[in-house]
Design an enzyme around this catalytic site. Structure first.
Site, short mmCIF file in Angstrom:
data_model
loop_
_atom_site.label_atom_id
_atom_site.label_comp_id
_atom_site.label_asym_id
_atom_site.label_seq_id
_atom_site.Cartn_x
_atom_site.Cartn_y
_atom_site.Cartn_z
N ASP A 1 1.00 -1.28 -0.01
CA ASP A 1 -0.21 -0.09 -0.13
C ASP A 1 0.94 1.01 -0.12
O ASP A 1 2.15 1.37 -0.19
CB ASP A 1 -0.94 0.15 1.10
CG ASP A 1 -2.07 -0.79 0.94
OD1 ASP A 1 -2.49 -1.65 2.02
OD2 ASP A 1 -2.80 -0.94 -0.17
N THR A 2 0.14 2.15 0.35
CA THR A 2 0.92 3.70 0.52
C THR A 2 2.22 3.87 1.20
O THR A 2 2.28 3.06 2.46
CB THR A 2 0.06 4.60 1.26
OG1 THR A 2 -1.19 4.49 0.65
CG2 THR A 2 0.31 5.95 0.89
N VAL A 3 3.23 4.32 0.86
CA VAL A 3 4.70 4.63 1.25
C VAL A 3 4.31 5.81 1.89
O VAL A 3 3.80 6.82 1.49
CB VAL A 3 5.67 4.43 0.61
CG1 VAL A 3 5.76 3.06 -0.05
CG2 VAL A 3 5.57 5.65 -0.57
#
Length: 420
Positions: free
Chosen positions: A229-231
């Site tokens: 997912d998002t970093v």
């Protein structure tokens, strides 16, 4: 500050992060204070992390930390350092951001990113942007342009752009384009083809409501758990300024034009310097199911919780009441997400010649593992990475784990120097 340190010490037996930070505190007592560049905390996304690629995940976190530290050493403020960390994460083919991002239903890459400066409280974001290698650079440029004031004829500068408009604005401001096909990797392309076949098979098997429900549940498992997912990253510089940023390629097989939490205000990241209203500076970066994080505005909720004296308890309550048990997510079977949180304050100790910057970094994980790269100071010491996972026997989507600790950044300064 003392109550926070006691809270962290109570967790040390079971918390690897707290143990590592505790060693940092002990070693600093025996060393002569000297200038350091700040504190960096990054994550490479909440989601499934293959053990075979654990080294790659950790390496990219280390590189991101070091890149931010290099910026701090050169005199950059927190907002520039956090952007530098995100560029490193976006450039890695192992993360779902920038290069190697998930492909959408049309087989294209569309990215989201945002950044917030705790000093000015300005914010910049892009959503569903294609053809830009590093979306965080566009978000950061939006932020910096907004800080210059109004445009010609008194027009308000944008802080959030999407799609083609975001791409054209970026190019017009000197950010080079990158063909979308060059941003796809062998891994992301093979994952897209595999997911597309599964979707086509599921649609052929759809014979009614029950089958549709099964297909949706299957899709959650296949596309949700198998992709990162998002970093994101959070940073505090030596002046006490905080900043936060996030970047994401979004969910696998998402609908074209879908914008996740990484671009939404108060959902993907939050940063706010201490002021009369808030005794602590806070920075937050989230990861997980974008729709869940948007509907709960989790980044801002966690930032508000960190103003409590008992930060550990306040964070637990915020994650439980504002996220897992949120009435806005009552219809969801599983609530998926994770968040890294940083808070700091300037603490005056007995030695009159020192200002001590106290840092509390807490990592909250809900439902999914998360890869972390922990702090690095300007002298290059005190770095480590960690893959944080839910405890054995807990129920994904219904349980949470919290890890964290306290460290101190030493610098010789005047006691009456105010926080910016």
């Amino acid at each position: 500050m003392e109550s926070l340190m006691n809270s962290a010490e109570e967790q040390q037996a079971s918390c690897p992060l707290a143990n590592s930070w505790s060693k940092t505190q002990e070693s600093s007592k025996n060393q002569k204070p000297k200038g350091v560049g700040g504190f960096v905390l990054v994550h490479a996304g909440a989601g499934y992390h293959s053990e075979s690629k654990a080294k790659e995940y950790k390496h990219v976190c280390k590189r991101a930390c070091q890149r931010a530290v290099d910026q701090l050493k050169s005199g950059a403020l927190a907002v520039e350092a956090v952007a530098a960390a995100l560029v490193e994460l976006e450039d890695s083919p192992f993360t779902n951001a920038g290069m190697g991002s998930n492909l959408n239903l049309s087989g294209e890459i569309e990215c989201d990113a945002s950044i917030m400066d705790g000093k000015s409280l300005h914010y910049g974001a892009v959503g569903a942007i294609s053809g830009i290698k590093n979306p965080v650079l566009v978000a950061n440029r939006l932020l910096s342009e907004a800080q210059k004031g109004k445009l010609s004829a008194g027009r308000i500068p944008p802080c959030f752009l999407v799609g083609r408009g975001a791409h054209d604005w970026a190019v017009s401001h000197g950010i080079p384009p990158c063909p979308s096909e060059k941003m796809a990797t062998k891994f992301s392309l093979s994952a897209y083809k595999r997911n597309k076949r599964k979707m086509e098979l599921a649609e052929k098997m759809d014979t009614g409501h029950n089958q549709t429900k099964k297909r949706r549940q299957s899709s959650e498992n296949e596309y949700g758990s198998g992709c990162l997912d998002t970093v994101g990253a959070v940073v505090v510089d030596l002046e006490g300024n905080v900043a936060a940023a996030v970047s994401s390629g979004g969910l696998a097989m998402k609908h074209p034009g879908r914008v996740g939490q990484a671009a939404h205000y108060g959902c993907g990241c939050w940063a706010e310097n201490a002021c009369n209203m808030n005794p602590y500076s806070t920075a937050v970066s989230t990861s997980g199911c974008g729709e869940h994080l948007i509907r709960t505005m989790l980044a801002r909720e966690c930032s508000a919780a960190m103003q409590s004296e008992d930060a550990h308890q306040a964070l637990l309550e915020a994650m439980q009441n504002k996220f897992i048990s949120s009435p806005f997510l009552a219809s969801e079977d599983r609530v998926l997400g994770g968040v890294i949180v940083l808070r700091c304050c300037r603490c005056v100790e007995a030695q009159p010649s020192q200002n001590i910057q106290g840092i509390l970094g807490k990592t909250l994980i809900v439902s999914r593992p998360i890869v972390l790269g922990l702090h690095a100071t300007a002298d290059g010491r005190q770095r480590f990475t960690h893959i944080s996972r839910l405890p054995p026997g807990t129920v994904p989507g219904q349980s949470l784990a919290i890890e964290g600790g306290v460290c101190r950044l030493m610098s010789v300064a005047e006691l009456d120097t105010p926080l910016p």
